[in-house]
Design an enzyme around this catalytic site. Structure first.
Site, PDB file in Angstrom:
ATOM      1  N   CYS A 193     118.915  60.067 -15.225  1.00  0.00           N
ATOM      2  CA  CYS A 193     119.835  59.112 -15.874  1.00  0.00           C
ATOM      3  C   CYS A 193     120.772  59.776 -16.885  1.00  0.00           C
ATOM      4  O   CYS A 193     121.978  59.494 -16.909  1.00  0.00           O
ATOM      5  CB  CYS A 193     119.028  58.013 -16.567  1.00  0.00           C
ATOM      6  SG  CYS A 193     117.538  58.603 -17.386  1.00  0.00           S
TER       7      CYS A 193
ATOM      8  N   HIS B 122     121.411  54.464 -22.759  1.00  0.00           N
ATOM      9  CA  HIS B 122     121.308  55.825 -23.303  1.00  0.00           C
ATOM     10  C   HIS B 122     122.650  56.203 -23.943  1.00  0.00           C
ATOM     11  O   HIS B 122     123.712  55.964 -23.356  1.00  0.00           O
ATOM     12  CB  HIS B 122     121.052  56.844 -22.188  1.00  0.00           C
ATOM     13  CG  HIS B 122     119.656  56.834 -21.624  1.00  0.00           C
ATOM     14  ND1 HIS B 122     118.631  56.048 -22.086  1.00  0.00           N
ATOM     15  CD2 HIS B 122     119.117  57.578 -20.607  1.00  0.00           C
ATOM     16  CE1 HIS B 122     117.532  56.292 -21.379  1.00  0.00           C
ATOM     17  NE2 HIS B 122     117.796  57.213 -20.478  1.00  0.00           N
TER      18      HIS B 122
HETATM   19  P1  NAP Z   1     107.740  51.501 -13.856  1.00  0.00           P
HETATM   20  O1  NAP Z   1     108.427  50.364 -14.508  1.00  0.00           O
HETATM   21  O2  NAP Z   1     106.481  52.003 -14.453  1.00  0.00           O
HETATM   22  O3  NAP Z   1     107.469  51.109 -12.313  1.00  0.00           O
HETATM   23  C1  NAP Z   1     106.792  51.954 -11.439  1.00  0.00           C
HETATM   24  C2  NAP Z   1     106.903  51.420 -10.020  1.00  0.00           C
HETATM   25  O4  NAP Z   1     106.287  52.351  -9.123  1.00  0.00           O
HETATM   26  C3  NAP Z   1     106.186  50.114  -9.811  1.00  0.00           C
HETATM   27  O5  NAP Z   1     106.842  49.360  -8.814  1.00  0.00           O
HETATM   28  C4  NAP Z   1     104.833  50.572  -9.307  1.00  0.00           C
HETATM   29  O6  NAP Z   1     104.141  49.595  -8.543  1.00  0.00           O
HETATM   30  C5  NAP Z   1     105.250  51.712  -8.403  1.00  0.00           C
HETATM   31  N1  NAP Z   1     104.147  52.639  -8.148  1.00  0.00           N
HETATM   32  C6  NAP Z   1     103.367  53.257  -9.055  1.00  0.00           C
HETATM   33  N2  NAP Z   1     102.436  54.011  -8.438  1.00  0.00           N
HETATM   34  C7  NAP Z   1     102.629  53.851  -7.106  1.00  0.00           C
HETATM   35  C8  NAP Z   1     101.982  54.350  -5.940  1.00  0.00           C
HETATM   36  N3  NAP Z   1     100.946  55.178  -6.009  1.00  0.00           N
HETATM   37  N4  NAP Z   1     102.456  53.961  -4.736  1.00  0.00           N
HETATM   38  C9  NAP Z   1     103.507  53.122  -4.640  1.00  0.00           C
HETATM   39  N5  NAP Z   1     104.152  52.599  -5.709  1.00  0.00           N
HETATM   40  C10 NAP Z   1     103.721  52.969  -6.922  1.00  0.00           C
HETATM   41  O7  NAP Z   1     108.690  52.764 -13.745  1.00  0.00           O
HETATM   42  P2  NAP Z   1     110.283  52.834 -13.555  1.00  0.00           P
HETATM   43  O8  NAP Z   1     110.916  52.953 -14.872  1.00  0.00           O
HETATM   44  O9  NAP Z   1     110.723  51.771 -12.634  1.00  0.00           O
HETATM   45  O10 NAP Z   1     110.436  54.252 -12.886  1.00  0.00           O
HETATM   46  C11 NAP Z   1     109.901  54.567 -11.628  1.00  0.00           C
HETATM   47  C12 NAP Z   1     110.274  55.992 -11.268  1.00  0.00           C
HETATM   48  O11 NAP Z   1     111.683  56.059 -11.062  1.00  0.00           O
HETATM   49  C13 NAP Z   1     109.978  57.022 -12.361  1.00  0.00           C
HETATM   50  O12 NAP Z   1     108.670  57.484 -12.254  1.00  0.00           O
HETATM   51  C14 NAP Z   1     111.020  58.071 -12.111  1.00  0.00           C
HETATM   52  O13 NAP Z   1     110.565  59.048 -11.199  1.00  0.00           O
HETATM   53  C15 NAP Z   1     112.162  57.289 -11.530  1.00  0.00           C
HETATM   54  N6  NAP Z   1     113.193  57.045 -12.547  1.00  0.00           N
HETATM   55  C16 NAP Z   1     114.341  57.694 -12.412  1.00  0.00           C
HETATM   56  C17 NAP Z   1     115.326  57.531 -13.339  1.00  0.00           C
HETATM   57  C18 NAP Z   1     116.569  58.307 -13.222  1.00  0.00           C
HETATM   58  O14 NAP Z   1     116.945  58.891 -14.189  1.00  0.00           O
HETATM   59  N7  NAP Z   1     117.254  58.364 -12.122  1.00  0.00           N
HETATM   60  C19 NAP Z   1     115.156  56.692 -14.421  1.00  0.00           C
HETATM   61  C20 NAP Z   1     113.963  56.008 -14.540  1.00  0.00           C
HETATM   62  C21 NAP Z   1     112.982  56.212 -13.585  1.00  0.00           C
HETATM   63  P3  NAP Z   1     102.980  48.654  -9.186  1.00  0.00           P
HETATM   64  O15 NAP Z   1     103.658  47.392  -9.628  1.00  0.00           O
HETATM   65  O16 NAP Z   1     102.078  48.420  -8.039  1.00  0.00           O
HETATM   66  O17 NAP Z   1     102.341  49.397 -10.294  1.00  0.00           O
HETATM   67  C1  3JM Z   2     112.463  59.485 -15.298  1.00  0.00           C
HETATM   68  O1  3JM Z   2     106.602  61.453 -11.571  1.00  0.00           O
HETATM   69  C2  3JM Z   2     106.649  60.856 -12.635  1.00  0.00           C
HETATM   70  O2  3JM Z   2     105.702  60.708 -13.365  1.00  0.00           O
HETATM   71  C3  3JM Z   2     107.996  60.295 -13.058  1.00  0.00           C
HETATM   72  C4  3JM Z   2     108.545  60.958 -14.285  1.00  0.00           C
HETATM   73  C5  3JM Z   2     109.942  60.441 -14.583  1.00  0.00           C
HETATM   74  C6  3JM Z   2     111.091  61.010 -14.021  1.00  0.00           C
HETATM   75  C7  3JM Z   2     110.971  62.074 -12.990  1.00  0.00           C
HETATM   76  O3  3JM Z   2     110.735  63.240 -13.327  1.00  0.00           O
HETATM   77  O4  3JM Z   2     111.123  61.740 -11.817  1.00  0.00           O
HETATM   78  C8  3JM Z   2     110.083  59.364 -15.480  1.00  0.00           C
HETATM   79  C9  3JM Z   2     111.333  58.903 -15.824  1.00  0.00           C
HETATM   80  C10 3JM Z   2     112.347  60.536 -14.400  1.00  0.00           C
HETATM   81  C11 3JM Z   2     113.574  61.159 -13.867  1.00  0.00           C
HETATM   82  O5  3JM Z   2     114.425  60.433 -13.360  1.00  0.00           O
HETATM   83  O6  3JM Z   2     113.765  62.359 -13.947  1.00  0.00           O
END
Ligand code: NAP
Ligand code: 3JM
Length: 349
Positions: A132, A252
């Site tokens: 992000c 952010h």
């Molecule tokens: P979050 O609110 O904690 O949501 C996590 C999601 O992943 C929920 O839908 C959860 O399902 C699912 N999940 C967790 N463990 C799983 C598994 N073993 N199998 C299938 N689904 C699973 O987190 P978030 O903020 O949405 O972020 C999710 C991910 O997106 C992060 O870990 C990161 O890698 C990525 N992300 C990227 C950016 C970016 O900068 N581009 C920003 C934020 C996040 P349940 O409801 O079943 O727990």
């Molecule tokens: C944003 O794998 C994880 O635990 C997710 C960690 C995470 C990430 C990532 O590294 O994919 C949390 C929030 C990010 C990201 O977009 O880089």
């Protein structure tokens, strides 16, 4: 959910902070969907989520869940992507992955459409969505690079808790309430779920996002450094980053210092360049106290730029303030924008 025209789309992590914005964005953009599969962990399987007024049942993400899927949007953490994105590709899907799992892998395009849409042509099934903080910065940097060339970037971030997921948002809100009521708090999530220590985020600023690396930078800082060079195809660009978490729910902010190749640009020239650049809204009028802020970026797809100043010591040095909704341009909107580019370039079958 199924109807005739469009693609079979899967959203992995559909119940999360990013997944929910992904659904809202797909709905708002009226992305062509013939069938929608919402996937999560076992915990949320069976729950229903509303999409276009219809209840869709969430399923557990398994390899078989990707049968027939044409486009899979992943945001369920790096380990889920590492395990399931290759399974989705094997079954014919194109994956847009929001995690850091494949971003630096050779042969995986890392794409911000305003900057390097053409890199999509080289994909092998997986396309990575950058971090992000990287996305909003490169949208602001690209027009400057095109016009003046870029030598150096030094960024400090002021990042919102929603970037760390739904549990982190809840932790900040509960802690704030408890502290105001004079209660003790026990931090359990921030700065990083998996690290040894946790610190209070309410009424605080934490200079750690993601885990520390051996070189003293955090992984978030290294993501910004490495991803910026890859997206801009500039391995020689000098980049340094300091990433800080604030008790802001969404949006952010970044203080960005750049040095251009060519000197002599004026603040007015830079303002007009950025005001006309794709994906950017210029908010820069100090006389009227106009500048971007986290709260005013929420719910918007744009990158907001303001506080543009010339460095007082270097003719080729400039300071900018760059703000965006981290869950939209930083995650969901950039992913859906990539999907729209794939359709436009006829890369999605
Ligand atoms: P979050 O609110 O904690 O949501 C996590 C999601 O992943 C929920 O839908 C959860 O399902 C699912 N999940 C967790 N463990 C799983 C598994 N073993 N199998 C299938 N689904 C699973 O987190 P978030 O903020 O949405 O972020 C999710 C991910 O997106 C992060 O870990 C990161 O890698 C990525 N992300 C990227 C950016 C970016 O900068 N581009 C920003 C934020 C996040 P349940 O409801 O079943 O727990
Ligand atoms: C944003 O794998 C994880 O635990 C997710 C960690 C995470 C990430 C990532 O590294 O994919 C949390 C929030 C990010 C990201 O977009 O880089």
């Amino acid at each position: 959910m199924a109807n005739q025209s469009g693609y079979h789309v899967a959203v992995v992590g559909a119940t999360g902070a990013v997944g929910q914005q992904m659904l809202k964005t797909l709905e708002e953009r009226n992305f062509p969907i013939s069938k929608l599969s919402l996937l999560s962990s076992k915990r949320s399987a069976g729950k229903t989520v509303l999409f276009k007024g219809e209840e869709v049942v969430v399923q557990e993400a398994t390899p078989e869940a990707f049968e027939g899927v044409q486009l899979a949007l992943f945001s369920a953490g790096g380990s889920v992507s590492k395990q399931l994105a290759p399974e989705a590709v094997k079954r014919g899907a194109i994956c847009v992955d929001n995690t850091s799992a494949f971003r630096m892998t050779e042969g995986v395009p890392l794409v911000v459409p305003e900057v390097n849409e053409a890199d999509l042509h080289e994909h092998n099934g997986i396309i990575a969505n950058p971090n992000c903080s990287t996305i909003q910065m490169v949208v602001a940097l690209e027009p400057l690079r095109q016009q003046y060339g870029l030598k150096k970037v030094v960024v400090s971030t002021y990042q919102a808790v929603s970037g760390a997921g739904l549990n982190a948002i809840n932790e900040m809100k509960q802690q704030s309430k408890d502290i105001l009521e004079g209660k003790d708090v026990t931090p359990e999530i921030l700065p990083v779920g998996g690290d040894k220590k946790h610190y209070q985020i309410a009424f605080n600023a934490i200079p750690q996002i993601d885990l520390f690396q051996e070189n003293g930078y955090t992984f978030e800082e290294m993501k910004m450094i490495n991803e910026t060079k890859k997206i801009m195809h500039m391995s020689e660009l000098e980049v340094a980053a300091t990433c800080v978490r604030l008790p802001v729910e969404t949006g952010h902010s970044e203080s960005v210092y750049i040095e251009t190749e060519k000197g002599g640009a004026s603040v007015e020239e830079i303002r007009s360049l950025l005001a006309n650049a794709p994906g950017i809204v210029l908010q820069d009028d100090p006389s009227n106290q106009l500048y971007p802020m986290a709260t005013t970026s929420v719910g918007k797809n744009d990158v907001f730029v303001g506080r543009i100043r010339k460095d007082l010591d270097r003719d080729n040095g400039f300071h900018l303030w760059v703000v965006s909704d981290n869950l939209l341009k930083g995650a969901a909107w950039n992913s859906v924008q990539i999907a729209e580019s794939l359709v436009k370039l006829q890369l999605l079958k």
